[in-house]
Structure formats: C-alpha cells, structure tokens
Design a protein around this motif. Structure first.
Motif, PDB file in Angstrom:
ATOM      1  N   ALA A  78      48.574  44.031  36.795  1.00  0.00           N
ATOM      2  CA  ALA A  78      48.414  44.402  38.040  1.00  0.00           C
ATOM      3  C   ALA A  78      47.443  45.604  38.592  1.00  0.00           C
ATOM      4  CB  ALA A  78      49.836  44.442  38.880  1.00  0.00           C
ATOM      5  N   GLU A  79      47.994  46.494  37.515  1.00  0.00           N
ATOM      6  CA  GLU A  79      47.157  47.775  37.767  1.00  0.00           C
ATOM      7  C   GLU A  79      45.634  47.998  37.328  1.00  0.00           C
ATOM      8  OE1 GLU A  79      50.033  50.402  35.919  1.00  0.00           O
ATOM      9  OE2 GLU A  79      51.689  50.038  37.575  1.00  0.00           O
ATOM     10  N   GLY A 128      55.042  43.307  38.569  1.00  0.00           N
ATOM     11  CA  GLY A 128      53.928  43.182  38.285  1.00  0.00           C
ATOM     12  C   GLY A 128      53.235  42.157  39.199  1.00  0.00           C
ATOM     13  N   LYS A 129      53.979  41.226  39.209  1.00  0.00           N
ATOM     14  CA  LYS A 129      53.546  40.041  40.498  1.00  0.00           C
ATOM     15  C   LYS A 129      53.420  40.641  41.579  1.00  0.00           C
ATOM     16  CE  LYS A 129      53.011  36.322  37.352  1.00  0.00           C
ATOM     17  NZ  LYS A 129      51.559  35.735  37.269  1.00  0.00           N
ATOM     18  N   VAL A 135      47.142  43.498  45.581  1.00  0.00           N
ATOM     19  CA  VAL A 135      45.896  43.664  45.520  1.00  0.00           C
ATOM     20  C   VAL A 135      44.919  42.478  45.757  1.00  0.00           C
ATOM     21  CG1 VAL A 135      43.913  44.047  43.537  1.00  0.00           C
ATOM     22  CG2 VAL A 135      46.040  45.007  43.335  1.00  0.00           C
ATOM     23  N   ILE A 136      45.480  41.379  45.485  1.00  0.00           N
ATOM     24  CA  ILE A 136      44.865  39.899  45.709  1.00  0.00           C
ATOM     25  C   ILE A 136      44.735  39.896  47.227  1.00  0.00           C
ATOM     26  CG2 ILE A 136      45.366  37.357  45.648  1.00  0.00           C
ATOM     27  CD1 ILE A 136      46.632  38.316  42.851  1.00  0.00           C
ATOM     28  N   LYS A 137      45.757  40.106  48.148  1.00  0.00           N
ATOM     29  CA  LYS A 137      45.878  39.954  49.520  1.00  0.00           C
ATOM     30  C   LYS A 137      44.332  40.601  50.141  1.00  0.00           C
ATOM     31  CE  LYS A 137      50.104  40.935  50.020  1.00  0.00           C
ATOM     32  NZ  LYS A 137      51.352  41.009  50.959  1.00  0.00           N
ATOM     33  N   MET A 139      41.387  40.573  48.711  1.00  0.00           N
ATOM     34  CA  MET A 139      40.411  39.550  48.464  1.00  0.00           C
ATOM     35  C   MET A 139      39.816  38.735  49.483  1.00  0.00           C
ATOM     36  SD  MET A 139      41.340  38.571  44.596  1.00  0.00           S
ATOM     37  CE  MET A 139      41.787  39.722  43.371  1.00  0.00           C
ATOM     38  N   GLN A 140      38.612  38.227  49.400  1.00  0.00           N
ATOM     39  CA  GLN A 140      37.951  37.259  50.341  1.00  0.00           C
ATOM     40  C   GLN A 140      38.678  36.056  50.491  1.00  0.00           C
ATOM     41  OE1 GLN A 140      33.519  37.474  50.422  1.00  0.00           O
ATOM     42  NE2 GLN A 140      33.720  39.424  49.380  1.00  0.00           N
ATOM     43  N   ASN A 141      38.909  35.452  49.426  1.00  0.00           N
ATOM     44  CA  ASN A 141      38.907  33.828  49.309  1.00  0.00           C
ATOM     45  C   ASN A 141      40.037  33.701  48.211  1.00  0.00           C
ATOM     46  OD1 ASN A 141      38.899  31.068  49.442  1.00  0.00           O
ATOM     47  ND2 ASN A 141      37.119  30.922  48.816  1.00  0.00           N
ATOM     48  N   TYR A 142      41.499  33.768  48.706  1.00  0.00           N
ATOM     49  CA  TYR A 142      42.602  33.778  47.709  1.00  0.00           C
ATOM     50  C   TYR A 142      43.580  32.902  48.364  1.00  0.00           C
ATOM     51  CZ  TYR A 142      45.590  36.831  50.787  1.00  0.00           C
ATOM     52  OH  TYR A 142      46.309  36.847  52.190  1.00  0.00           O
ATOM     53  N   CYS A 143      44.381  32.467  47.415  1.00  0.00           N
ATOM     54  CA  CYS A 143      45.771  32.036  47.708  1.00  0.00           C
ATOM     55  C   CYS A 143      46.867  32.249  46.738  1.00  0.00           C
ATOM     56  CB  CYS A 143      45.471  30.357  47.750  1.00  0.00           C
ATOM     57  SG  CYS A 143      47.329  29.498  48.076  1.00  0.00           S
TER      58      CYS A 143
END
Length: 265
Positions: A78-79, A128-129, A135-137, A139-143
């Motif tokens: 994650a980090e 970690g999840k 971080v993922i939230k 991003m431009q195009n994530y799920c």
C-alpha cells in the motif's frame, strides 16, 4: 477489453480470472511471484516497482486486475507500490481485489473502514488493503471489489484453502469444531471471477461488494461444503464463542451486475 494484465495470476482467484479471459480470446498476461502453476505467466516481485512499471508500459493493457493477497506485505504494498501505480497508469482501468474492511452487519460500500491494532488477526493484511483503497480512490479509472470469503474449485481442479482443510478432517475423522455464531459473507470463485470480468468491461468507478446475498456461519458453511462435495460431515461439531456477525450488503451488486451469484446454502 482487448488486453488484460493480471497481477497475481498464480493465485486462486487470479488464476481463475486468467483462465476465463484466455478462454474467451482476450489477450491476457499474468504474473507470479514464486510458484508459476498453470498459464504463461511472467515472474514479478510487485515490490520491484521499476520492473512492475516497465511491464505495464511494455504490455500496455486496457485493464489491470490486481489479485495479490499477501498477509505479511500488504501494508508495504500500500505504501510503496500503489502510489507508483497511481502516478503511472493514467486512464488504464484498474480493478483492485480488496477485503471486508469492517466488522458490521450488512456493510454497504460506504462503511467506515476499521483499522486493526497490532494484536488483532492479520492486521497487516486488513490495514494494507484499507490503505491501498485510499490511494486507489485517487486514480482516474478504478474499481475496488470487496469480496466475501472465497471458496470453490478453480478451473484447474484446485480447491480453496478452507475446503482443503475441511477435507483433511473428513479423511482423518478428527473433529472439526466450527463456530455457529460467527456469521460472514462468502462467494464462489468462478462466480466472483465472472463478476470481476464484467466490472473490467464496465465503466463503473467506485467500490462494490461481491458476495452471496445470504451470510452463513462458520459451522453451516462447512456443512454446506460437505454437501457440495459429497463428503460425510460427521467430523463437524458446532460450538459458540464470542459472537461476531459481519457480512456485506449486495444491493449495489444486484443493481449493477448481470453476473449470477448463487448461494452455498
């Protein structure tokens, strides 16, 4: 989707997704860390971010499906890894396999994640999840997919860890004591893989729970596994411990996805 990159394709879920995509003619590349198993996979240590980014740029996928589940290194991933991916992939679709992030009944996608303390079970993994999700939230195009506990038999004939452990008790006749008052969500591996593939082809951005609608106790789950595989269930014994009821709300999944998610009971 023409080209898919599966990070962690030698795992139980990753291998199932790889098999299904390859079977329908998608150009798919999978990675493995230590055990290659089936498939034309390439070796990758995900903490080697230079090699990871090189692989992404060389392959240029339409979608990246992240199925890595590492109980010890999840916080480090994650980090150190997720920010690098975020800053590199641009608008490439990114599907991230997460976990149940809290301990509540009927958890919706907007449940407040619960960071575990160091004395709690698998705290590196859960924390970690949760940190990766944050971080993922950005991003431009994530799920982000939050699945129930995964069970079943993959396309290569391998059973999940819980089923294998149960089979050891069935074969030996040793008592297998399971709690009747711990209630959780589960999902069959092939159905989860189908849902992930549908999401990879969709334009949905956000978090989604994917599990069977009806939660089950640890005891009833193992009883159902015995029935599913035709095994005797004499070894199973129910008991009660400190009650823990945590399961996922599937309203969004039922509205958004066409993939059928059955029930083990």
């Amino acid at each position: 989707m023409k080209r898919a990159l599966i990070i962690g394709a030698s795992g139980f879920l990753g291998g199932t997704i790889y098999y299904k995509l390859n079977n329908i003619g998608v150009n798919v590349l999978g990675t493995y860390s230590s055990q290659k198993k089936q498939g034309e996979y390439v070796k990758l240590d995900v903490l080697d971010t230079g090699r990871l980014i090189e692989l992404i740029k060389d392959y240029n996928p339409d979608v990246i499906i992240w199925t890595v589940m590492n109980h010890e290194l999840e916080e480090e991933i994650a980090e150190k890894v997720m920010p690098v991916i975020r800053d590199t992939i641009g608008n490439i679709r990114f599907i991230f396999m997460s976990t149940s992030v809290a301990y509540e009944k009927n958890m919706s996608e907007d449940v407040q994640p619960y960071l575990r303390s160091e004395d709690m079970y698998n705290y590196h993994y859960f924390n970690g999840k949760i940190k990766s999700e944050n971080v993922i939230k950005t991003m431009q195009n994530y799920c982000i997919v939050r699945p129930g506990s995964i069970y079943g038999t993959d396309p290569y004939g391998e059973m999940d860890m819980r089923s294998r452990l149960l089979k050891e008790h069935v074969d030996s006749g040793e008592k297998y004591i399971r709690a009747s008052n711990i209630i959780f969500s589960v999902v069959e591996v092939n159905e989860l893989a189908d849902a992930v593939i549908e999401l990879a082809n969709s334009d949905y951005i956000g978090i989604i729970n994917v599990s069977e609608e009806k939660p089950v106790s640890h005891y009833d789950f193992n009883k159902a596994l015995c029935k599913r595989y035709g095994w005797p269930d004499d070894c199973l014994e129910a008991y009660e411990e400190s009650e823990n009821i945590y399961y996922l709300n599937n309203d969004l999944r039922k509205r958004l996805l066409k993939t059928r998610i059955g029930s083990i009971i």
